[in-house]
Design a protein around this motif. Structure first.
Motif, PDB file in Angstrom:
ATOM      1  N   ARG A  41      26.494 -51.496   6.152  1.00 50.91           N
ATOM      2  CA  ARG A  41      27.954 -51.583   6.027  1.00 50.91           C
ATOM      3  C   ARG A  41      28.496 -50.514   5.098  1.00 50.91           C
ATOM      4  O   ARG A  41      29.638 -50.079   5.245  1.00 50.91           O
ATOM      5  N   ASP A  42      27.681 -50.121   4.124  1.00 49.68           N
ATOM      6  CA  ASP A  42      28.096 -49.139   3.115  1.00 49.68           C
ATOM      7  C   ASP A  42      27.813 -47.742   3.652  1.00 49.68           C
ATOM      8  O   ASP A  42      26.652 -47.328   3.778  1.00 49.68           O
ATOM      9  N   ALA A  43      28.873 -46.990   3.952  1.00 54.72           N
ATOM     10  CA  ALA A  43      28.709 -45.673   4.581  1.00 54.72           C
ATOM     11  C   ALA A  43      27.923 -44.712   3.703  1.00 54.72           C
ATOM     12  O   ALA A  43      27.025 -44.008   4.168  1.00 54.72           O
ATOM     13  N   ALA A  44      28.245 -44.671   2.414  1.00 58.31           N
ATOM     14  CA  ALA A  44      27.586 -43.722   1.509  1.00 58.31           C
ATOM     15  C   ALA A  44      26.096 -44.022   1.398  1.00 58.31           C
ATOM     16  O   ALA A  44      25.257 -43.116   1.458  1.00 58.31           O
ATOM     17  N   ARG A  45      25.763 -45.295   1.231  1.00 56.39           N
ATOM     18  CA  ARG A  45      24.352 -45.676   1.100  1.00 56.39           C
ATOM     19  C   ARG A  45      23.595 -45.411   2.398  1.00 56.39           C
ATOM     20  O   ARG A  45      22.451 -44.948   2.388  1.00 56.39           O
ATOM     21  N   THR A  46      24.231 -45.685   3.518  1.00 53.82           N
ATOM     22  CA  THR A  46      23.581 -45.469   4.813  1.00 53.82           C
ATOM     23  C   THR A  46      23.349 -43.983   5.065  1.00 53.82           C
ATOM     24  O   THR A  46      22.261 -43.570   5.506  1.00 53.82           O
ATOM     25  N   GLU A  47      24.353 -43.171   4.786  1.00 52.18           N
ATOM     26  CA  GLU A  47      24.209 -41.722   4.964  1.00 52.18           C
ATOM     27  C   GLU A  47      23.124 -41.169   4.049  1.00 52.18           C
ATOM     28  O   GLU A  47      22.366 -40.273   4.438  1.00 52.18           O
ATOM     29  N   ALA A  48      23.039 -41.688   2.820  1.00 52.64           N
ATOM     30  CA  ALA A  48      22.005 -41.230   1.886  1.00 52.64           C
ATOM     31  C   ALA A  48      20.614 -41.573   2.409  1.00 52.64           C
ATOM     32  O   ALA A  48      19.665 -40.775   2.282  1.00 52.64           O
ATOM     33  N   ALA A  49      20.473 -42.753   3.008  1.00 52.70           N
ATOM     34  CA  ALA A  49      19.181 -43.142   3.574  1.00 52.70           C
ATOM     35  C   ALA A  49      18.796 -42.225   4.733  1.00 52.70           C
ATOM     36  O   ALA A  49      17.636 -41.814   4.866  1.00 52.70           O
ATOM     37  N   VAL A  50      19.776 -41.902   5.579  1.00 52.58           N
ATOM     38  CA  VAL A  50      19.523 -40.997   6.699  1.00 52.58           C
ATOM     39  C   VAL A  50      19.106 -39.625   6.184  1.00 52.58           C
ATOM     40  O   VAL A  50      18.159 -39.008   6.704  1.00 52.58           O
ATOM     41  N   GLU A  51      19.779 -39.150   5.161  1.00 61.27           N
ATOM     42  CA  GLU A  51      19.455 -37.835   4.597  1.00 61.27           C
ATOM     43  C   GLU A  51      18.032 -37.818   4.052  1.00 61.27           C
ATOM     44  O   GLU A  51      17.325 -36.808   4.175  1.00 61.27           O
ATOM     45  N   ALA A  52      17.589 -38.928   3.458  1.00 60.04           N
ATOM     46  CA  ALA A  52      16.219 -39.003   2.948  1.00 60.04           C
ATOM     47  C   ALA A  52      15.208 -38.864   4.087  1.00 60.04           C
ATOM     48  O   ALA A  52      14.164 -38.216   3.929  1.00 60.04           O
TER      49      ALA A  52
END
Length: 254
Positions: A41-52
């Protein structure tokens, strides 16, 4: 034999996968060649996970939607199918916990638990299955718990939700196996995750757990990966409606 466990090129959506168990399972599927779709649900956290994932050279994608919102789920699944490709593996991992004595349990927290743990699994499973049915194949893995079978003080509503998910898994199998889908569940024991951090930090609880569990310890999230890969792969092509406990033996020991 090793080819039976390969997932090369298969799109795998894991709900609630920006951290914790969901993130570890997405990593495990990716290590076998799957393309992970990270949901939260959290866009920033999700995008950070994808970037990892991408920093490891893994082709990963974000899918930001709330599993408790049916319209959001259906729009999110449609977007994945249209823009990324067919979802061949779904892990329904998104879940929450709330601990307090049952006589004091707030009604709003009861509803929140059922909205996330049960309705979220149903909404996402149904939306993905509608696409899988048309293709005649697909793997759905629901995350249950040892609390699908057992109860502890202070978490009776959580126990109720995880019992419901286990039976929902059986129901999904009963309805959808005839279309070529395999729907199974994993029941983790006690693992060191953000959801359990309060228990991990409690020396008395850890001492109880180590005595109660035949393996004598907390589980590591990486120890769930093998079960997920098995259930997501062709190695489990005739396994359906099953709940696989990964719990250090706690559910078979008195």
């Amino acid at each position: 034999m090793s080819d039976m466990f390969r997932l090369d090129g298969k799109i795998a959506l894991v709900t609630g996968s920006s951290q914790g168990i969901g993130n570890a399972l997405a990593q495990g599927l990716a290590d076998q060649g799957a393309i992970p779709v990270i949901n939260g649900r959290d866009a920033a956290r999700t995008e950070a996970a994808v970037e990892a994932f991408r920093k490891q050279g893994i082709k990963a994608w974000p899918a930001i939607f709330d599993v408790t919102d049916r319209a959001s789920v259906e729009a999110g699944i449609a977007k994945i199918e249209d823009e990324i490709g067919p979802i061949e593996i779904l892990i329904n991992n998104a879940g929450i916990q709330y601990r307090t004595p049952l006589e004091d349990f707030p009604a709003e927290q009861w509803q929140r638990l059922f909205d996330t743990n049960v309705s979220g699994t149903f909404y996402t499973g149904q939306a993905v299955a509608r696409h899988m049915i048309g293709r005649g194949r697909g793997k759905i893995i629901n995350i249950c718990s040892v609390q699908s079978e057992l109860a502890r003080p202070g978490i009776a509503p959580y126990t109720a939700t995880k019992g419901a998910v286990r039976n929902l898994t059986r129901g999904m199998c009963t309805d959808w196996a005839k279309y070529g889908l395999q729907i199974n569940a994993i029941a983790p024991g006690y693992f060191e995750t953000p959801l359990n951090q309060a228990l991990v930090d409690d020396p008395a609880f850890t001492a109880w757990l180590e005595k109660r569990t035949p393996a004598g310890r907390w589980g590591n999230v990486e120890e769930l990966i093998g079960a997920a890969v098995f259930l997501a792969s062709s190695a489990s092509s005739f396994v359906n409606g099953h709940t696989l406990a990964v719990d250090g033996g706690i559910t078979v020991s008195v």
